[in-house]
Design an enzyme around this catalytic site. Structure first.
Site, PDB file in Angstrom:
ATOM      1  N   SER B  21       0.837  -1.200   0.000  1.00 50.52           N
ATOM      2  CA  SER B  21       0.000   0.000   0.000  1.00 50.52           C
ATOM      3  C   SER B  21       0.876   1.256   0.000  1.00 50.52           C
ATOM      4  O   SER B  21       1.910   1.297   0.657  1.00 50.52           O
ATOM      5  CB  SER B  21      -0.888  -0.004   1.244  1.00 50.52           C
ATOM      6  OG  SER B  21      -1.649   1.176   1.281  1.00 50.52           O
ATOM      7  N   ILE B  69       4.822  10.936   4.361  1.00 49.37           N
ATOM      8  CA  ILE B  69       3.710  11.282   3.469  1.00 49.37           C
ATOM      9  C   ILE B  69       2.496  11.716   4.295  1.00 49.37           C
ATOM     10  O   ILE B  69       1.829  12.691   3.952  1.00 49.37           O
ATOM     11  CB  ILE B  69       3.359  10.067   2.566  1.00 49.37           C
ATOM     12  CG1 ILE B  69       4.617   9.535   1.851  1.00 49.37           C
ATOM     13  CG2 ILE B  69       2.277  10.438   1.570  1.00 49.37           C
ATOM     14  CD1 ILE B  69       5.280  10.470   0.883  1.00 49.37           C
ATOM     15  N   CYS B 127      -0.485   3.725  12.237  1.00 45.46           N
ATOM     16  CA  CYS B 127      -0.831   5.120  12.490  1.00 45.46           C
ATOM     17  C   CYS B 127      -1.118   5.315  13.987  1.00 45.46           C
ATOM     18  O   CYS B 127      -1.378   4.357  14.700  1.00 45.46           O
ATOM     19  CB  CYS B 127      -2.038   5.496  11.654  1.00 45.46           C
ATOM     20  SG  CYS B 127      -3.327   4.256  11.780  1.00 45.46           S
ATOM     21  N   LYS B 162      -1.613  -5.061   9.130  1.00 43.39           N
ATOM     22  CA  LYS B 162      -0.268  -4.628   8.715  1.00 43.39           C
ATOM     23  C   LYS B 162       0.434  -4.032   9.931  1.00 43.39           C
ATOM     24  O   LYS B 162      -0.019  -3.034  10.496  1.00 43.39           O
ATOM     25  CB  LYS B 162      -0.340  -3.613   7.572  1.00 43.39           C
ATOM     26  CG  LYS B 162       1.046  -3.231   7.047  1.00 43.39           C
ATOM     27  CD  LYS B 162       0.970  -2.503   5.723  1.00 43.39           C
ATOM     28  CE  LYS B 162       2.358  -2.137   5.225  1.00 43.39           C
ATOM     29  NZ  LYS B 162       2.309  -1.525   3.892  1.00 43.39           N
ATOM     30  N   ASN B 189       5.858  -2.398   8.025  1.00 43.20           N
ATOM     31  CA  ASN B 189       5.761  -1.060   7.451  1.00 43.20           C
ATOM     32  C   ASN B 189       7.141  -0.383   7.533  1.00 43.20           C
ATOM     33  O   ASN B 189       8.126  -1.039   7.832  1.00 43.20           O
ATOM     34  CB  ASN B 189       4.698  -0.291   8.255  1.00 43.20           C
ATOM     35  CG  ASN B 189       3.947   0.726   7.405  1.00 43.20           C
ATOM     36  OD1 ASN B 189       4.559   1.456   6.636  1.00 43.20           O
ATOM     37  ND2 ASN B 189       2.649   0.772   7.549  1.00 43.20           N
ATOM     38  N   GLY B 214      12.793   0.591   1.423  1.00 38.65           N
ATOM     39  CA  GLY B 214      13.786   0.284   0.398  1.00 38.65           C
ATOM     40  C   GLY B 214      14.672  -0.863   0.876  1.00 38.65           C
ATOM     41  O   GLY B 214      14.426  -1.454   1.933  1.00 38.65           O
ATOM     42  N   GLY B 240       9.213  -5.484   2.899  1.00 37.69           N
ATOM     43  CA  GLY B 240      10.350  -4.695   3.360  1.00 37.69           C
ATOM     44  C   GLY B 240      11.533  -4.864   2.434  1.00 37.69           C
ATOM     45  O   GLY B 240      12.263  -5.856   2.513  1.00 37.69           O
ATOM     46  N   GLY B 241      11.705  -3.929   1.518  1.00 38.60           N
ATOM     47  CA  GLY B 241      12.891  -3.915   0.664  1.00 38.60           C
ATOM     48  C   GLY B 241      12.939  -4.994  -0.391  1.00 38.60           C
ATOM     49  O   GLY B 241      14.015  -5.310  -0.910  1.00 38.60           O
ATOM     50  N   THR B 263       8.725   0.109  -2.386  1.00 42.38           N
ATOM     51  CA  THR B 263       9.617   1.150  -2.894  1.00 42.38           C
ATOM     52  C   THR B 263      10.314   0.732  -4.188  1.00 42.38           C
ATOM     53  O   THR B 263      10.605   1.585  -5.033  1.00 42.38           O
ATOM     54  CB  THR B 263      10.632   1.521  -1.798  1.00 42.38           C
ATOM     55  OG1 THR B 263       9.897   1.816  -0.601  1.00 42.38           O
ATOM     56  CG2 THR B 263      11.442   2.734  -2.167  1.00 42.38           C
TER      57      THR B 263
END
Lengths: 280, 313
Positions: B21, B69, B127, B162, B189, B214, B240-241, B263
């Site tokens: 996402s 973001i 969040c 997540k 995340n 990344g 993750g990456g 990413t």
């Protein structure tokens, strides 16, 4: 090079069928030439749809791995020139950091991985008589293809070229070759001072549309003049970018709309915006 | 041809590769065939319209980026009227990623998001929870369980959780999500991170801190997946990456049933489809008939398997 021609300049080209669809293209480098102390011009072979990119649109370039800290993200570079006969796309790039240094290291025959064309290009009036380009530094690369497009429509084109030092970018002869009149200003002799630039621009014969890139101060100044002259203006914005495709929401620019701050993505809602909206 | 099909709880996916996402958008359809993906996961949305964090939002760092973001969102109505119909034009299941500020608000939003065409809901639990002093939902096991359970009750579709990597022991959180009724956990995340401009003395992202994503954090998330896989029996989706087929294989060996590519798509828009092709070729080369057989197939030192010769073909 196709150009959107409008009677009024708006940023409503999203979804415009005439705009080429982006795709990933691998091209071979056919030239890499220094252009002043801090700039180089990269020429790369490209297919017809990439060469149909409009002035103001950009390509997202993958930086070749180089050195012990390669640039991870792509670098957005606006169209500098497209030569459909020669099948050649050109970028004018300023040496800034590791990404642009890696691109500068590309030599003839090396491959360049490009995604594009991306974003919305500039729009031109239907029958322009006089177009004004006001740019600074690498922003001049973005404005440059407008010179050819304006001349092709029979317009007189004037470019204000602002540089830190005259030697940093040798772009004046290129504008001259496109039949563009240039006003050269720089920081070294103080001629790039906004008040002095304003006086220069106010002495120009009537302008139909004006375009800016590369300097917030110059864009703000031009926005004021466009208002006074009652002409449309556009500005191409630059922001650090990750995807270039609207997905990451990273390259936003804030706009004030109805008293609120609204963020718009430079990659898909721009990079060309209405000057009056960026500098109200 | 390798059998690339996998299962995530009630869902059957054509292959284990889907977008993370926040790294996927309709514009990407110009560059890759969405029908080839295991699932479609659009950007997290909230009920209300949100503008997100101030710019600059991105800072490139070695092997990745720090992004702040701030979950800009066009809101629930936009999701239901625009996003769902757009993605339903494609065959893979649509996974809605949602976020809210309290467990009750999460449940209410999940209930309204579980419409025809939404195959599962991914809860973005990274969040801040306003009822837990602003700590992320998935930083606390009890709020994770409470939120997941409330969403499972409210929504008539599978719930995925997540998780955030900004925890000491993720297995406790994964177990809480499983206890709450999640059909899968997404691990994980972005890492809370910083980047500072030494020349200007200023943070490089507008919100001061952001999430590191990344290749840089990949080995750490891989370790989280390994640990969580030993703690829960629900499927784990590694995130993750992941940029290559080898990354995907590593995650599956560590225990992931599927992966999310994030990413990497920014750098290489074809990353996901390249990985799908690569998994097929990898399994063929290794004589593995079903990609699902890779999940948890890690050979640990000291086991009988480890004494065997390397099974490389």
């Amino acid at each position: 090079m196709s150009v959107a021609v409008r009677t009024t300049l708006t940023n409503d080209t999203v979804g415009d069928a005439a705009q080429p669809r982006p795709r990933r293209v691998i091209g071979a480098i056919v030239g890499n030439h220094p252009l002043g102390e801090h700039y180089f011009r990269l020429d790369v072979g490209a297919p017809a749809d990439a060469l149909a990119a409009r002035p103001g649109q950009f390509f997202h370039l993958r930086c070749p791995p180089r050195g012990d800290q390669p640039a991870y993200l792509r670098r957005p570079m606006s169209l500098f020139a497209a030569d459909p006969q020669g099948g050649r796309l050109s970028f004018l790039i300023k040496l800034v950091g590791k990404g642009t240094r890696a691109l500068a290291g590309l030599g003839e025959g090396d491959q360049l991985d490009m995604v594009g064309p991306l974003g919305n290009g500039f729009t031109l009036p239907l029958q322009p008589r006089h177009l004004l380009l006001v740019g600074r530094g690498c922003g001049l690369a973005t404005l440059f293809p407008l010179a050819k497009a304006g001349r092709a429509l029979g317009a007189r084109v004037t470019a204000l070229v602002s540089l830190s030092r005259p030697a940093s970018l040798a772009i004046e002869p290129l504008f001259a070759a496109e039949g563009t009149e240039t006003l050269l200003v720089n920081d070294a002799d103080g001629s790039s001072d906004p008040a002095r630039v304003e006086r220069l621009l106010k002495n120009l014969p009537p302008v139909d549309a004006a375009y800016s890139c590369g300097s917030n101060r110059l864009a703000a100044l031009l926005a004021g003049l466009c208002k006074d002259w009652r002409i449309p203006g556009q500005v191409a914005l630059e922001e650090p970018m990750a995807c270039g495709l609207g997905a990451c929401l990273g390259c936003v620019h804030p706009f004030r709309e109805e008293g609120k701050t609204v963020y718009r993505r430079v990659c898909v809602e721009g990079p060309v915006f209405d000057l009056a909206k960026v500098h109200p | 041809m390798t059998d690339l099909r996998i299962r995530i709880g009630d869902l059957a996916l054509a292959n284990p590769v889907m977008p993370a996402s926040g790294t996927f958008s309709p514009e990407l359809a110009a560059l890759i065939d969405f029908n080839r993906l295991g699932a479609l996961v659009p950007k997290t949305f909230t009920r209300q319209i949100r503008q997100g964090n101030p710019e600059p939002r991105l800072a490139e760092v070695p092997g990745g980026m720090v992004a702040s973001i701030g979950i800009p969102s066009k809101g629930l109505d936009y999701f239901l009227t625009e996003t769902v119909p757009f993605y339903r034009r494609f065959a893979p299941p649509l996974i809605a990623s949602i976020s809210a500020e309290t467990p009750a608000a999460f449940a209410e939003l999940a209930g309204e998001t579980a419409v025809e065409g939404v195959a599962a809901i991914e809860l973005n639990l990274s969040c801040p929870n306003l009822e837990a002093d602003g700590r992320a939902f998935a930083m606390v096991a009890s709020t994770t369980e409470k939120t997941v359970a409330a969403c499972v009750k409210a929504a008539r579709c599978p719930i995925w959780a997540k998780l955030t990597p900004n925890v000491g022991d993720m297995t406790e959180i994964a177990k809480a999500a499983e206890q709450g009724g999640a059909q899968a956990v997404v691990v994980a995340n972005g890492f809370l991170a910083m980047a500072i401009d030494a020349e200007t003395f200023r943070p490089r992202v507008g919100n001061v801190m952001g999430g590191l994503t990344g290749p840089a954090p990949k080995p750490i998330i891989l370790r989280f997946v390994y640990q969580c896989a030993r703690a829960v029996s629900i499927p784990i989706i590694g995130c993750g990456g992941i940029a290559t087929t080898e990354d995907t294989v590593e995650y599956m060996l560590a225990g992931a049933a599927a992966v999310q590519v994030g990413t990497a798509t920014f750098v290489d828009p074809d990353a996901m489809t390249t990985i799908i092709d690569g998994l097929d070729a990898f399994c063929a080369r290794k004589g593995i008939a079903r990609v699902a057989d890779l999940t948890g197939a890690l050979i640990l030192p000291g086991t009988a398997k480890a004494a065997e010769k390397e099974p490389v073909l």
